[in-house]
Design an enzyme around this catalytic site. Structure first.
Site, PDB file in Angstrom:
ATOM      1  N   GLY A 123     130.988 -59.805  -2.015  1.00  0.00           N
ATOM      2  CA  GLY A 123     129.867 -60.137  -1.150  1.00  0.00           C
ATOM      3  C   GLY A 123     128.629 -60.449  -1.944  1.00  0.00           C
ATOM      4  O   GLY A 123     128.511 -60.099  -3.116  1.00  0.00           O
ATOM      5  N   ASP A 178     118.229 -48.788   9.788  1.00  0.00           N
ATOM      6  CA  ASP A 178     118.688 -50.177   9.676  1.00  0.00           C
ATOM      7  C   ASP A 178     120.081 -50.348  10.276  1.00  0.00           C
ATOM      8  O   ASP A 178     120.965 -50.939   9.659  1.00  0.00           O
ATOM      9  CB  ASP A 178     118.677 -50.607   8.207  1.00  0.00           C
ATOM     10  CG  ASP A 178     118.592 -52.123   8.050  1.00  0.00           C
ATOM     11  OD1 ASP A 178     118.290 -52.802   9.052  1.00  0.00           O
ATOM     12  OD2 ASP A 178     118.834 -52.624   6.943  1.00  0.00           O
TER      13      ASP A 178
END
Length: 894
Positions: free
Chosen positions: A23, A136
């Site tokens: 990623g 978050d």
């Protein structure tokens, strides 16, 4: 890792073997790794630190995080600080994030959302019981393991580190999941762990609808709406698709008043998550990712049925290997030389970062904004500062400052060089009160600038040969491409991109370096610059000029517009054409093969390239689209691999899984007639404006998200027909004015009057005129107070008040003996195009500098953004296939 260490300084590769990159985020890469001692898999986030960043503040947080052990929380293994890189080692979750998953599978089922929500709530209940907040929660931070376990990531140590780094790169993406009390922390007086529960509700909507509410709005606009007293919590859009239990769960999580919002413990008792939910739901989801069934996620476009006429996916140039007779104009093309077009001051920048995140030699061509270091020095602050919002600033203020920090709202210039008239502007008199003053930067003289045409070309007035060059804030536009005669040229030793025309531009290069000292040392280290692009050989040292060269013969497309793009990976340069048959591309580095490839099957009437993003007006409904160019090219390659029995043009553009859906409609932009793009030189903001049937939409480019986002929707009676649609930047105004017409001037010495819509006003407020509009074919803002207006056979250069600009170096009027259809501004002249040719006239003397005329051909300018693209057809058969040309250098120019 020794549990006594909080931040290890040893080499992490002694403990972990990196297997592959899995990623890439806005602040680092994530690798799959193996512990060399235990063989256990791990995920390692590697973050490159910037000079001066100190993570001592997170060491205590790292120690605290070692106590967080829960089945629904990604295990934290430890951190390393090695040279300028921070390594964060965590548990490996092979299933990926929910965001990655739904990009492949489409929306999750209701039961899958319920299972994920329950597991998320269990993780939050544990965190909250330990006195911690996640801060978050969103689809990108909820991970699945290979066997279907749900894990919360990016909290605690990662959240703290992310907080510091996000101040420079990724912070702007988070407001969509934030609770109202977070957005209004200054007024509300802080927030607690209940903000995580709001994010659970938003994430549930995200998993059902593939994006959070308000995601199409500019982040600042979304935050502003959340702070309004009449803000209503979002709901699931489709009432019939989802159960009452799901709707009620979302309603409870999105309780506006945090005092009435249920805790994680309370929400875990909701019927939506207490039903029978097993891990098999997540395993089914992972199976769908690994074996996507295309038939389950079709998202067909009802507004745009498949094309009625089959068009080829690939179009070859005719007579590629046969020597054919040149037309009269083609013979002249090889003899008439042109200066390259130059960037205008209001043209958006085209930055080309390389794979390391830094600019190479192309920086000298495309990079015109000041460096981040300059901005930090200007505002007296680095990347430090409070991220969490219990501090003295509201989130709205923090985001606004962050936009300042990134150059979205920045560097006002002194206006010492303005005419006296501009200080008594009739245009400014009708403008609402100015915004509060913004920080000022070091003054850079502006008297040298001016520019070009509606397709965002440029002009920067340069002195005639022999005159000393003056410093300029905006660097020259890229030199025109120079085409290889038979095969691609391997580019090795390129010239400095500033050496456009011998000694004169060499002095310009030197002066540019003096004004950009932060980049000077890096340039001095590069003895051999990298090539700008493949298909763009280096510009010759001597002033040989450029001429029009044919790049395609016998094109059957009905082309409306053209632009260009350089692939950041291959460095190949492509022409991109918008046509009735769709969007097509031509690789300038493969002219020995000369074939066009279809990128997008919908009708296209306008397009513009911004970094790696392509904007277009496309489809039967003439809607604004945003395309990811690298993805669009990959998609085209996927289409080529389909069986011959499945014509690519008959496939809806989103029949593949969402992972491959690289073209998206911009909401609320149907029936778009015209668009324009501009950069505000006072602030650095870049805007896209579209004219709809009864309104105007204004969008702003958000750099971290690499997309234009809606900030204004103004109801306005659009003139019919709409002949003129351009933006004009005015001092002390955040948004540009939108010019929808030009009429004859009424005031003293006023030759034209601009009919404008003002997005800065709180009401739908525009200028009214009782004088008829003039037949204006072109308006473009060359400098801050210099506008070029093209009227029939005449070009007038005026200021913002519509009065002629007088200067010893500049003619205020240029006259031609034909009806002007379009123009391109060159270094020292304007090139005007008409039906059977083109003529250039000097800015200084109004004398003819170039002229090409051929009554046997019909010419049309297709585009001049970076590359000037010209089309010609035979006069006696206007519907015949066309030839395409670009303004380019010659191989024999060396």
């Amino acid at each position: 890792m020794n549990p006594g260490f909080d931040l290890s300084r040893r080499n992490p590769q002694e403990d972990f073997e990196l297997i592959q990159r899995i990623g890439s985020g806005t602040y680092g890469d994530v690798y799959k790794a193996r512990n060399v001692n235990t063989g256990e898999l791990a995920a390692i986030k590697v973050i490159k630190l910037e000079p001066g960043e100190d993570f001592a503040v997170v060491q205590q947080e790292i120690i605290m995080m070692k106590d967080c052990k829960h089945p629904n929380i990604v295990a934290y293994f430890g951190s390393y600080l090695r040279r300028d890189k921070l390594w964060i080692c965590m548990e490996f979750c092979g299933g990926g994030s929910l965001q990655d998953i739904y990009h492949v599978t489409g929306p999750l089922s209701e039961l899958q959302i319920a299972y994920v929500s329950r597991e998320t709530l269990q993780g939050l209940y544990y965190l909250h019981s330990k006195g911690k907040m996640h801060r978050d929660i969103k689809g990108a931070n909820i991970l699945l393991t290979d066997n279907g376990h749900v894990k919360l990531a990016d909290f605690g140590v990662s959240a703290q580190i992310t907080a510091t780094i996000a101040k420079r790169k990724s912070f702007i993406g988070t407001p969509y999941w934030m609770a109202p009390e977070v957005a209004a922390v200054e007024r509300k007086g802080g927030y607690n762990q209940l903000c995580d529960l709001w994010a659970v509700g938003i994430t549930a909507i995200e998993l059902a609808e593939l994006q959070p509410p308000m995601f199409d709005l500019h982040p600042m606009r979304a935050l502003f709406l959340m702070t309004k007293s009449n803000f209503q919590p979002p709901k699931l859009k489709d009432k019939m698709k989802w159960s009452n239990s799901f709707h009620h769960f979302v309603k409870m999580a999105l309780t506006k008043n945090p005092k009435k919002r249920p805790t994680a413990e309370k929400l875990l008792q909701h019927p939506f998550v207490t039903q029978h939910l097993t891990r098999s739901l997540a395993i089914e989801l992972l199976d769908k990712v690994n074996n996507p069934d295309h038939s389950t996620y079709h998202d067909f476009d009802d507004d745009d049925p498949e094309p009625l006429v089959a068009v080829p996916h690939r179009i070859h140039s005719t007579s590629r290997n046969v020597r054919e007779e040149k037309t009269r104009s083609e013979i002249t093309f090889g003899q008439v030389k042109f200066d390259p077009p130059l960037r205008k001051e209001t043209e958006p920048h085209h930055e080309l970062p390389d794979s390391d995140g830094f600019l190479d030699s192309s920086e000298e061509i495309y990079y015109t904004a000041r460096s981040n270091l300059d901005l930090q020095l200007e505002y007296g602050q680095g990347h430090q500062g409070g991220y969490f919002l219990g501090a003295n600033k509201s989130l709205l203020k923090s985001v606004e400052e962050e936009l300042h920090q990134r150059g979205h709202v920045a560097h006002l210039e002194d206006d010492e060089g303005d005419d006296d008239e501009s200080k008594h502007s009739t245009l400014k008199a009708k403008i609402p009160p100015p915004l509060p003053p913004k920080p000022k930067s070091i003054f850079i003289p502006q008297e040298m600038h001016s520019t070009e045409d509606e397709n965002q070309g440029t002009i920067k007035r340069c002195p005639m040969s022999g005159s000393p060059a003056k410093p300029s804030q905006v660097p020259p536009r890229p030199p025109p491409p120079r085409l290889p005669p038979h095969k691609p040229v391997a580019l090795g030793n390129g010239m400095s991109s500033f050496q456009l025309n011998g000694e004169r531009d060499g002095s310009l290069c030197q002066q540019q370096n003096e004004h950009r000292g932060t980049n000077l040392s890096r340039k001095e280290k590069k003895d051999v610059p990298k090539p700008i692009s493949n298909g763009l050989p280096p510009t010759p040292k001597v002033h040989m000029g450029a001429c029009f060269s044919k790049v395609f013969n016998g094109c059957p497309l009905k082309i409306h517009c053209a632009s260009s793009w350089i692939n950041p990976d291959t460095r190949d340069q492509y022409l991109i054409f918008g046509a009735e048959e769709g969007i097509y591309t031509l690789n300038l580095n493969e002219l020995h093969e000369t074939s066009m490839e279809q990128l997008f099957p919908r009708r296209c009437t306008w397009l513009y390239v911004m970094n790696n993003c392509l904007l277009s007006i496309s489809g039967k409904a003439s809607q604004l689209y945003s395309h990811n160019l690298p993805g669009l090219f990959d998609y085209a390659r996927q289409m080529q691999k389909l069986p011959v029995a499945i014509p690519a043009h008959k496939l809806p553009d989103r029949i593949l899984p969402r992972k491959f859906s690289v073209s998206a409609k911009i909401p609320e932009t149907k029936w778009c007639q015209k668009c324009c793009v501009v950069r505000n030189p006072y602030t650095g903001h870049k805007y896209l404006c579209g004219a709809l049937q009864t309104s105007i939409v204004l969008l702003e480019w958000v750099e971290p998200m690499q997309k234009f986002m809606l900030i204004k929707h103004i109801d306005f009676p659009i003139p019919c027909p709409l002949r003129m649609f351009e933006m004009l930047v005015v001092p002390e105004q955040e948004y540009p004015l939108v010019c929808v017409g030009v009429s004859r001037g009424r005031d003293f010495n006023q030759v034209v009057r601009f009919e404008t819509v003002n997005p800065n006003s709180t009401s739908s407020w525009f200028t009214e005129s009782d004088t008829p509009q003039t037949n204006v074919t072109h308006v473009t803002q060359l400098e801050r107070d210099t506008i070029l207006v093209c009227l029939d056979c005449c070009i007038k250069i005026v200021n913002l008040q519509g009065r002629l600009k007088s200067s010893r170096k500049l003619s205020s009027e240029l006259t031609f003996d034909f009806q002007i259809e379009s123009i391109v501004c060159l270094q020292d002249s304007v090139l005007a195009f008409w039906k059977h040719g083109m003529q250039g006239r000097s800015f200084r003397s109004n004398e003819v500098t170039q002229e090409i005329s051929d009554s046997t051909r019909i010419f049309r300018l297709l585009g001049s953004d970076r590359v000037v693209v010209l089309e010609s057809r035979p006069t006696d058969n206007p519907t015949a296939n066309s030839n395409l040309y670009i303004l380019a250098g010659h191989e024999n120019s060396y």
